[in-house]
Design an enzyme around this catalytic site. Structure first.
Site, PDB file in Angstrom:
ATOM      1  N   LYS A  22      -7.587   5.537  12.583  1.00  0.00           N
ATOM      2  CA  LYS A  22      -6.305   5.951  11.993  1.00  0.00           C
ATOM      3  C   LYS A  22      -6.198   5.467  10.548  1.00  0.00           C
ATOM      4  CE  LYS A  22      -2.458   3.420  12.791  1.00  0.00           C
ATOM      5  NZ  LYS A  22      -1.740   3.044  11.557  1.00  0.00           N
ATOM      6  N   ASN A  23      -6.461   4.181  10.342  1.00  0.00           N
ATOM      7  CA  ASN A  23      -6.224   3.622   9.016  1.00  0.00           C
ATOM      8  C   ASN A  23      -7.212   4.127   7.971  1.00  0.00           C
ATOM      9  OD1 ASN A  23      -4.056   2.293  10.026  1.00  0.00           O
ATOM     10  ND2 ASN A  23      -5.016   0.260  10.080  1.00  0.00           N
ATOM     11  N   ARG A  92       4.567   4.275   6.841  1.00  0.00           N
ATOM     12  CA  ARG A  92       4.491   3.541   5.605  1.00  0.00           C
ATOM     13  C   ARG A  92       3.266   3.913   4.764  1.00  0.00           C
ATOM     14  NH1 ARG A  92       2.908  -0.875   3.895  1.00  0.00           N
ATOM     15  NH2 ARG A  92       4.326  -2.129   2.660  1.00  0.00           N
ATOM     16  N   CYS A 116       9.436  -2.719   8.332  1.00  0.00           N
ATOM     17  CA  CYS A 116       8.941  -2.220   9.613  1.00  0.00           C
ATOM     18  C   CYS A 116       9.850  -2.775  10.682  1.00  0.00           C
ATOM     19  CB  CYS A 116       7.547  -2.784   9.854  1.00  0.00           C
ATOM     20  SG  CYS A 116       6.300  -1.541   9.726  1.00  0.00           S
ATOM     21  N   ARG A 121       7.656  -5.294   4.592  1.00  0.00           N
ATOM     22  CA  ARG A 121       6.277  -4.970   4.186  1.00  0.00           C
ATOM     23  C   ARG A 121       6.327  -4.486   2.744  1.00  0.00           C
ATOM     24  NH1 ARG A 121       3.213  -1.744   8.837  1.00  0.00           N
ATOM     25  NH2 ARG A 121       1.428  -2.314   7.569  1.00  0.00           N
ATOM     26  N   PRO A 122       6.178  -5.442   1.825  1.00  0.00           N
ATOM     27  CA  PRO A 122       6.375  -5.104   0.408  1.00  0.00           C
ATOM     28  C   PRO A 122       5.270  -4.201  -0.158  1.00  0.00           C
ATOM     29  CG  PRO A 122       5.564  -7.348   0.643  1.00  0.00           C
ATOM     30  CD  PRO A 122       5.826  -6.842   2.034  1.00  0.00           C
ATOM     31  N   VAL A 123       5.583  -3.540  -1.292  1.00  0.00           N
ATOM     32  CA  VAL A 123       4.563  -2.734  -1.997  1.00  0.00           C
ATOM     33  C   VAL A 123       4.430  -3.189  -3.449  1.00  0.00           C
ATOM     34  CG1 VAL A 123       4.692  -0.677  -0.525  1.00  0.00           C
ATOM     35  CG2 VAL A 123       6.269  -0.892  -2.463  1.00  0.00           C
ATOM     36  N   LEU A 125       2.412  -5.139  -4.895  1.00  0.00           N
ATOM     37  CA  LEU A 125       1.049  -5.162  -5.462  1.00  0.00           C
ATOM     38  C   LEU A 125       0.611  -3.762  -5.885  1.00  0.00           C
ATOM     39  CD1 LEU A 125      -0.659  -7.575  -2.909  1.00  0.00           C
ATOM     40  CD2 LEU A 125       0.171  -8.144  -5.192  1.00  0.00           C
ATOM     41  N   ASP A 304      -3.955  -6.517  13.678  1.00  0.00           N
ATOM     42  CA  ASP A 304      -3.697  -5.369  14.553  1.00  0.00           C
ATOM     43  C   ASP A 304      -4.194  -5.588  15.982  1.00  0.00           C
ATOM     44  OD1 ASP A 304      -2.451  -4.054  12.517  1.00  0.00           O
ATOM     45  OD2 ASP A 304      -4.088  -2.674  12.076  1.00  0.00           O
TER      46      ASP A 304
HETATM   47  C1  UD1 Z   1      -2.910  -2.115   6.608  1.00  0.00           C
HETATM   48  C2  UD1 Z   1      -3.012  -1.389   7.923  1.00  0.00           C
HETATM   49  C3  UD1 Z   1      -2.292  -2.162   9.011  1.00  0.00           C
HETATM   50  C4  UD1 Z   1      -2.791  -3.605   9.071  1.00  0.00           C
HETATM   51  C5  UD1 Z   1      -2.746  -4.253   7.697  1.00  0.00           C
HETATM   52  C6  UD1 Z   1      -3.398  -5.627   7.665  1.00  0.00           C
HETATM   53  C7  UD1 Z   1      -3.115   0.911   7.180  1.00  0.00           C
HETATM   54  C8  UD1 Z   1      -2.460   2.247   7.139  1.00  0.00           C
HETATM   55  N1  UD1 Z   1      -2.409  -0.083   7.767  1.00  0.00           N
HETATM   56  O1  UD1 Z   1      -1.535  -2.154   6.258  1.00  0.00           O
HETATM   57  O2  UD1 Z   1      -2.538  -1.512  10.258  1.00  0.00           O
HETATM   58  O3  UD1 Z   1      -1.973  -4.348   9.939  1.00  0.00           O
HETATM   59  O4  UD1 Z   1      -3.453  -3.424   6.734  1.00  0.00           O
HETATM   60  O5  UD1 Z   1      -4.711  -5.534   8.075  1.00  0.00           O
HETATM   61  O6  UD1 Z   1      -4.239   0.759   6.765  1.00  0.00           O
HETATM   62  N2  UD1 Z   1       1.448  -7.450   0.781  1.00  0.00           N
HETATM   63  C9  UD1 Z   1       2.223  -7.845  -0.275  1.00  0.00           C
HETATM   64  N3  UD1 Z   1       2.494  -6.931  -1.255  1.00  0.00           N
HETATM   65  C10 UD1 Z   1       2.001  -5.663  -1.223  1.00  0.00           C
HETATM   66  C11 UD1 Z   1       1.203  -5.277  -0.149  1.00  0.00           C
HETATM   67  C12 UD1 Z   1       0.938  -6.199   0.844  1.00  0.00           C
HETATM   68  O7  UD1 Z   1       2.682  -8.961  -0.328  1.00  0.00           O
HETATM   69  O8  UD1 Z   1       2.278  -4.890  -2.151  1.00  0.00           O
HETATM   70  C13 UD1 Z   1       1.141  -8.416   1.859  1.00  0.00           C
HETATM   71  C14 UD1 Z   1       1.734  -8.013   3.198  1.00  0.00           C
HETATM   72  O9  UD1 Z   1       3.059  -8.435   3.330  1.00  0.00           O
HETATM   73  C15 UD1 Z   1       0.777  -8.686   4.169  1.00  0.00           C
HETATM   74  C16 UD1 Z   1      -0.554  -8.660   3.447  1.00  0.00           C
HETATM   75  O10 UD1 Z   1      -0.255  -8.392   2.084  1.00  0.00           O
HETATM   76  O11 UD1 Z   1       1.159 -10.017   4.375  1.00  0.00           O
HETATM   77  C17 UD1 Z   1      -1.524  -7.628   3.950  1.00  0.00           C
HETATM   78  O12 UD1 Z   1      -0.907  -6.355   3.950  1.00  0.00           O
HETATM   79  P1  UD1 Z   1      -1.730  -5.037   3.650  1.00  0.00           P
HETATM   80  O13 UD1 Z   1      -3.170  -5.316   3.783  1.00  0.00           O
HETATM   81  O14 UD1 Z   1      -1.248  -4.451   2.380  1.00  0.00           O
HETATM   82  O15 UD1 Z   1      -1.261  -4.086   4.826  1.00  0.00           O
HETATM   83  P2  UD1 Z   1      -1.121  -2.529   4.774  1.00  0.00           P
HETATM   84  O16 UD1 Z   1      -2.079  -1.933   3.828  1.00  0.00           O
HETATM   85  O17 UD1 Z   1       0.307  -2.169   4.662  1.00  0.00           O
END
Ligand code: UD1
Length: 420
Positions: A22-23, A92, A116, A121-123, A125, A304
């Site tokens: 999926k991812n 997301r 979520c 779940r911030p963006v 970065l 996961d």
């Molecule tokens: C992806 C996976 C999800 C998995 C996660 C961690 C997909 C579609 N989803 O989610 O299934 O659980 O990786 O392996 O691929 N963070 C920040 N700022 C940001 C982005 C992330 O602080 O802008 C933090 C998050 O809060 C978290 C960590 O980084 O603590 C990892 O998150 P991230 O790897 O970005 O997860 P996703 O890509 O959303």
């Protein structure tokens, strides 16, 4: 919304075939926005999230068509550069269109994903990275408005290893002018799958599979075909089912090299594993040995798989702890597992599990994708009947899970349609 009814304690035997990740699909599909033309993405799983991504791309003028497990994508007529809230709120990973749209079309309007069910779940970065590449970022009524004439190569060092930000920024940097270095890049297999797809499209990326990427921007990319890697989380979930339910199963068409954190812990838990090139045979242990885990970025134990591991440890012979360092709030399954007789104490991001002799069937509520998987696993092991309500979440990430488990000998039925 559908529910599952499980009659537990059936031993599992036979072979289960794992679908595409999926991812990985959720990253490969938006990458097609980077060049106009026809694509074939093979081994694309038939999941609700994949359907949501298809619908989102269709709103932009993309056409998608399924031929078996291959998704055919045509991006000739992309004419809208927006990801509306209706789609982003469901999934997301819709944020993945941001990088490709800005890089290829110079503009994007993407709804902010929000949190979520289990936490924020911030963006940040993703947005900081795009800003460093020269995009202007504004917020307007819950939408991210990103614009750039042409992105410019730069050096980006992520403070946190992020799968999504690495994918998004890499998709933006491939068309930037000049070279981009990404430090502390995620090395999850799904990111490698994406980066290799970008290379097949003509991108110049060095350091794939390492935490430092160097991306030399090119003026244009071209369409390419890509095979989606097997889903390591579906495979891991099935392995835990094998370990919990007794019997012996073969988890086929997986990539064991992506699963070493899970398989090594399963061996520690007493399961007997035979690891082939693309399959893993698991024989359940007579007694499950308690094994502590701490989730971390790849190749560590995946967040996961955290919920499923708690299910397994619920019936281990002794106490264990499960610590989630990636998503510290992701424990909505714990009170539901307790309804099935598990003994778990939660302190912040640490679950302390006592390990009980038996679980007993009850009604439980799905809250999110992996929590739902954990409840199914516990239901398979529990005595009597378990009803897992609102399995909507499960369909986002598991392809016909009830059919696959039924083939292994589980007694699990979907009851469709009513509001549970
Ligand atoms: C992806 C996976 C999800 C998995 C996660 C961690 C997909 C579609 N989803 O989610 O299934 O659980 O990786 O392996 O691929 N963070 C920040 N700022 C940001 C982005 C992330 O602080 O802008 C933090 C998050 O809060 C978290 C960590 O980084 O603590 C990892 O998150 P991230 O790897 O970005 O997860 P996703 O890509 O959303």
């Amino acid at each position: 919304m559908d529910k599952f009814i499980i009659q537990g304690t059936k031993k599992l035997h036979g072979t289960v075939t794992i679908g595409g990740a999926k991812n990985a699909s959720l990253a490969l599909m938006p990458a097609t926005l980077l060049a106009s033309g026809n694509y074939e993405l093979s081994n694309t799983p038939e999941l609700r999230d994949v359907a949501t991504m298809s619908k989102l791309l269709q709103t932009m003028g993309v056409t998608t068509e399924r031929a078996g497990t291959t998704l055919k994508v045509n991006t000739f007529r992309v004419n809208k550069f927006e990801a509306p809230y209706e789609h982003v709120k469901k999934m997301r990973a819709s944020i993945y269109v941001l990088g490709p749209l800005v890089a290829r079309y110079g503009k994007a309007r993407v709804s902010l994903p929000g949190g979520c069910a289990w936490g924020p779940r911030p963006v940040n970065l993703h947005l900081e990275g795009l800003k460093k590449l020269g995009a202007s970022i504004d917020m307007e009524s819950g939408y991210i408005i990103a614009k750039a004439k042409r992105l410019k190569g730069t050096r980006i060092s992520f403070s946190v290893s992020s799968v999504g930000a690495t994918g998004n920024i890499a998709m933006a940097a491939v068309l930037a002018k000049g070279t981009t270095q990404i430090e502390n890049a995620a090395i999850e297999p799904e990111i490698t799958n994406l980066l290799q797809f970008l290379v097949a499209m003509g991108a110049r990326i060095h350091g794939i599979g390492t935490t430092t990427l160097e991306i030399e921007g090119v003026d244009a990319l071209h369409p390419a075909n890509c095979s989606t890697i097997p889903d390591r989380i579906e495979a891991g979930t099935m392995l835990v089912a094998g370990a919990m339910c007794g019997g012996k199963i073969i988890v086929d068409k997986c990539d064991p090299s992506h699963l070493s954190a899970v398989t090594s812990r399963l061996i520690d838990a007493g399961a007997k594993l035979t690891i082939g090139e693309s399959s893993i045979t698991i024989e359940a242990p007579k007694k499950i040995t308690p094994v502590n885990i701490v989730t971390s970025v790849y190749p560590g134990f995946p967040t996961d798989m955290q919920a499923q591991w708690i299910s397994l440890m619920s019936v281990a012979h002794g106490p264990s702890t499960v610590i989630d360092t990636i998503y510290t709030d992701r424990f909505k399954h714990v009170p539901e597992l307790v309804r099935l007789g598990a003994v778990i104490e939660l302190n912040d991001n640490i679950a302390s599990i006592r390990g009980v002799k038996k679980l007993e069937g009850a009604k439980v509520m799905s809250t999110d994708l992996r929590a739902s998987a954990a409840l199914i696993l516990a239901g398979l092991r529990a005595e009597g009947e378990t009803e897992v309500l609102r399995v909507y979440h499960l369909d986002r990430g598991y392809e016909s899970i009830e059919k696959k488990l039924t083939l292994l000998g589980a007694d699990i039925k979907r009851v469709a349609g009513e509001e549970f």
